[in-house]
Design a protein around this motif. Sequence first.
Motif, PDB file in Angstrom:
ATOM      1  N   GLY A  15       3.817  46.944  11.446  1.00  0.00           N
ATOM      2  CA  GLY A  15       4.687  47.038  10.278  1.00  0.00           C
ATOM      3  C   GLY A  15       6.078  46.485  10.520  1.00  0.00           C
ATOM      4  O   GLY A  15       6.808  46.174   9.565  1.00  0.00           O
ATOM      5  N   GLY A  16       6.459  46.342  11.794  1.00  0.00           N
ATOM      6  CA  GLY A  16       7.785  45.816  12.112  1.00  0.00           C
ATOM      7  C   GLY A  16       7.884  44.313  12.027  1.00  0.00           C
ATOM      8  O   GLY A  16       8.979  43.747  12.158  1.00  0.00           O
ATOM      9  N   VAL A  17       6.745  43.654  11.811  1.00  0.00           N
ATOM     10  CA  VAL A  17       6.742  42.181  11.740  1.00  0.00           C
ATOM     11  C   VAL A  17       7.037  41.757  10.310  1.00  0.00           C
ATOM     12  O   VAL A  17       6.192  41.874   9.418  1.00  0.00           O
ATOM     13  CB  VAL A  17       5.388  41.606  12.196  1.00  0.00           C
ATOM     14  CG1 VAL A  17       5.402  40.083  12.081  1.00  0.00           C
ATOM     15  CG2 VAL A  17       5.074  42.025  13.624  1.00  0.00           C
ATOM     16  N   THR A  18       8.234  41.285  10.075  1.00  0.00           N
ATOM     17  CA  THR A  18       8.604  40.720   8.782  1.00  0.00           C
ATOM     18  C   THR A  18       9.257  39.370   9.023  1.00  0.00           C
ATOM     19  O   THR A  18       9.883  39.143  10.065  1.00  0.00           O
ATOM     20  CB  THR A  18       9.592  41.622   8.014  1.00  0.00           C
ATOM     21  OG1 THR A  18      10.848  41.650   8.709  1.00  0.00           O
ATOM     22  CG2 THR A  18       9.048  43.047   7.882  1.00  0.00           C
ATOM     23  N   VAL A  19       9.118  38.473   8.069  1.00  0.00           N
ATOM     24  CA  VAL A  19       9.681  37.137   8.219  1.00  0.00           C
ATOM     25  C   VAL A  19      11.191  37.204   8.375  1.00  0.00           C
ATOM     26  O   VAL A  19      11.780  36.532   9.227  1.00  0.00           O
ATOM     27  CB  VAL A  19       9.303  36.250   7.017  1.00  0.00           C
ATOM     28  CG1 VAL A  19       9.956  34.872   7.150  1.00  0.00           C
ATOM     29  CG2 VAL A  19       7.792  36.102   6.925  1.00  0.00           C
ATOM     30  N   ASP A  20      11.826  38.050   7.573  1.00  0.00           N
ATOM     31  CA  ASP A  20      13.284  38.134   7.630  1.00  0.00           C
ATOM     32  C   ASP A  20      13.762  38.646   8.986  1.00  0.00           C
ATOM     33  O   ASP A  20      14.741  38.140   9.547  1.00  0.00           O
ATOM     34  CB  ASP A  20      13.805  39.051   6.519  1.00  0.00           C
ATOM     35  CG  ASP A  20      13.699  38.403   5.147  1.00  0.00           C
ATOM     36  OD1 ASP A  20      13.617  37.158   5.089  1.00  0.00           O
ATOM     37  OD2 ASP A  20      13.679  39.139   4.139  1.00  0.00           O
ATOM     38  N   ARG A  21      13.072  39.650   9.503  1.00  0.00           N
ATOM     39  CA  ARG A  21      13.474  40.202  10.803  1.00  0.00           C
ATOM     40  C   ARG A  21      13.339  39.157  11.899  1.00  0.00           C
ATOM     41  O   ARG A  21      14.248  38.975  12.722  1.00  0.00           O
ATOM     42  CB  ARG A  21      12.613  41.418  11.133  1.00  0.00           C
ATOM     43  CG  ARG A  21      12.827  41.924  12.562  1.00  0.00           C
ATOM     44  CD  ARG A  21      11.936  43.100  12.868  1.00  0.00           C
ATOM     45  NE  ARG A  21      12.119  43.562  14.229  1.00  0.00           N
ATOM     46  CZ  ARG A  21      11.711  44.745  14.666  1.00  0.00           C
ATOM     47  NH1 ARG A  21      11.094  45.582  13.845  1.00  0.00           N
ATOM     48  NH2 ARG A  21      11.905  45.105  15.927  1.00  0.00           N
ATOM     49  N   LEU A  22      12.207  38.467  11.940  1.00  0.00           N
ATOM     50  CA  LEU A  22      11.988  37.488  12.990  1.00  0.00           C
ATOM     51  C   LEU A  22      12.951  36.308  12.855  1.00  0.00           C
ATOM     52  O   LEU A  22      13.445  35.785  13.856  1.00  0.00           O
ATOM     53  CB  LEU A  22      10.541  36.990  12.961  1.00  0.00           C
ATOM     54  CG  LEU A  22       9.448  38.052  13.124  1.00  0.00           C
ATOM     55  CD1 LEU A  22       8.100  37.383  13.295  1.00  0.00           C
ATOM     56  CD2 LEU A  22       9.742  38.986  14.277  1.00  0.00           C
ATOM     57  N   ALA A  23      13.205  35.903  11.624  1.00  0.00           N
ATOM     58  CA  ALA A  23      14.160  34.809  11.408  1.00  0.00           C
ATOM     59  C   ALA A  23      15.544  35.207  11.925  1.00  0.00           C
ATOM     60  O   ALA A  23      16.242  34.399  12.550  1.00  0.00           O
ATOM     61  CB  ALA A  23      14.222  34.449   9.930  1.00  0.00           C
ATOM     62  N   ARG A  24      15.900  36.449  11.692  1.00  0.00           N
ATOM     63  CA  ARG A  24      17.193  36.933  12.188  1.00  0.00           C
ATOM     64  C   ARG A  24      17.203  36.968  13.714  1.00  0.00           C
ATOM     65  O   ARG A  24      18.167  36.524  14.345  1.00  0.00           O
ATOM     66  CB  ARG A  24      17.471  38.330  11.623  1.00  0.00           C
ATOM     67  CG  ARG A  24      18.832  38.897  12.042  1.00  0.00           C
ATOM     68  CD  ARG A  24      19.098  40.230  11.370  1.00  0.00           C
ATOM     69  NE  ARG A  24      18.150  41.255  11.805  1.00  0.00           N
ATOM     70  CZ  ARG A  24      17.184  41.744  11.021  1.00  0.00           C
ATOM     71  NH1 ARG A  24      17.027  41.299   9.779  1.00  0.00           N
ATOM     72  NH2 ARG A  24      16.375  42.689  11.484  1.00  0.00           N
TER      73      ARG A  24
END
Length: 205
Positions: free
Chosen positions: A35-44
């Motif tokens: 659930g911690g894998v989000t595009v915005d998080r990884l992009a950041r």
Amino acid sequence: MTVREARGTRSGKTLLTREDWMRSALAAIGDDGVGGVTVDRLARDLRATRGSFYWHFRGRDELIGAALELWARESTEERLPELEAIADPLGRLRALIRTVYEAPADPVEVALSANASDPRVAPTIARVLRRRLAALRTIFRDLGFSTSEASDRAWLTYAFYIGHHQLLGNAEIAAHQPARLQRLVSVLSSTGTDRPKAREETDGR
């Protein structure tokens, strides 16, 4: 997360590869589960744009699948051949248990094991489990146990492995882990009646 190395630049910006995104996804899984894998998080984390992500992946699920394949390959397929090359089955078991004790808990594996029923995780976890259990069954068969007994001991050994890493997350509980590595090897490999005890190792563990 630090990008492992620059693959090239465009207008002064680092060009990321699929693997960079996959490793960032694994870091997020280790921290907060799938659930911690989000595009915005990884992009950041990667200091990248969403456009960079969509250059490599059609969507989040594709990234998660690719990241899990990378984890399965590096944690199992690339490591088991070295273990299986040890001719002595008792030495093979000892090397395996030593790895469990000496290597820090893999946060990705801990997170995936806790979410093994997640449909995005289940196929990879099941495939890794089958491969590892097969290697364990071979150890116990080579030690002279029957097929059914070897299967039971393989399951018990793998359950110990998963439980061990889950418990290491609590420092107070981890302090109670057995100090003697050889004792665990003896418990797992001995019938308690007709199998001689393995000699103690000189390292005192």
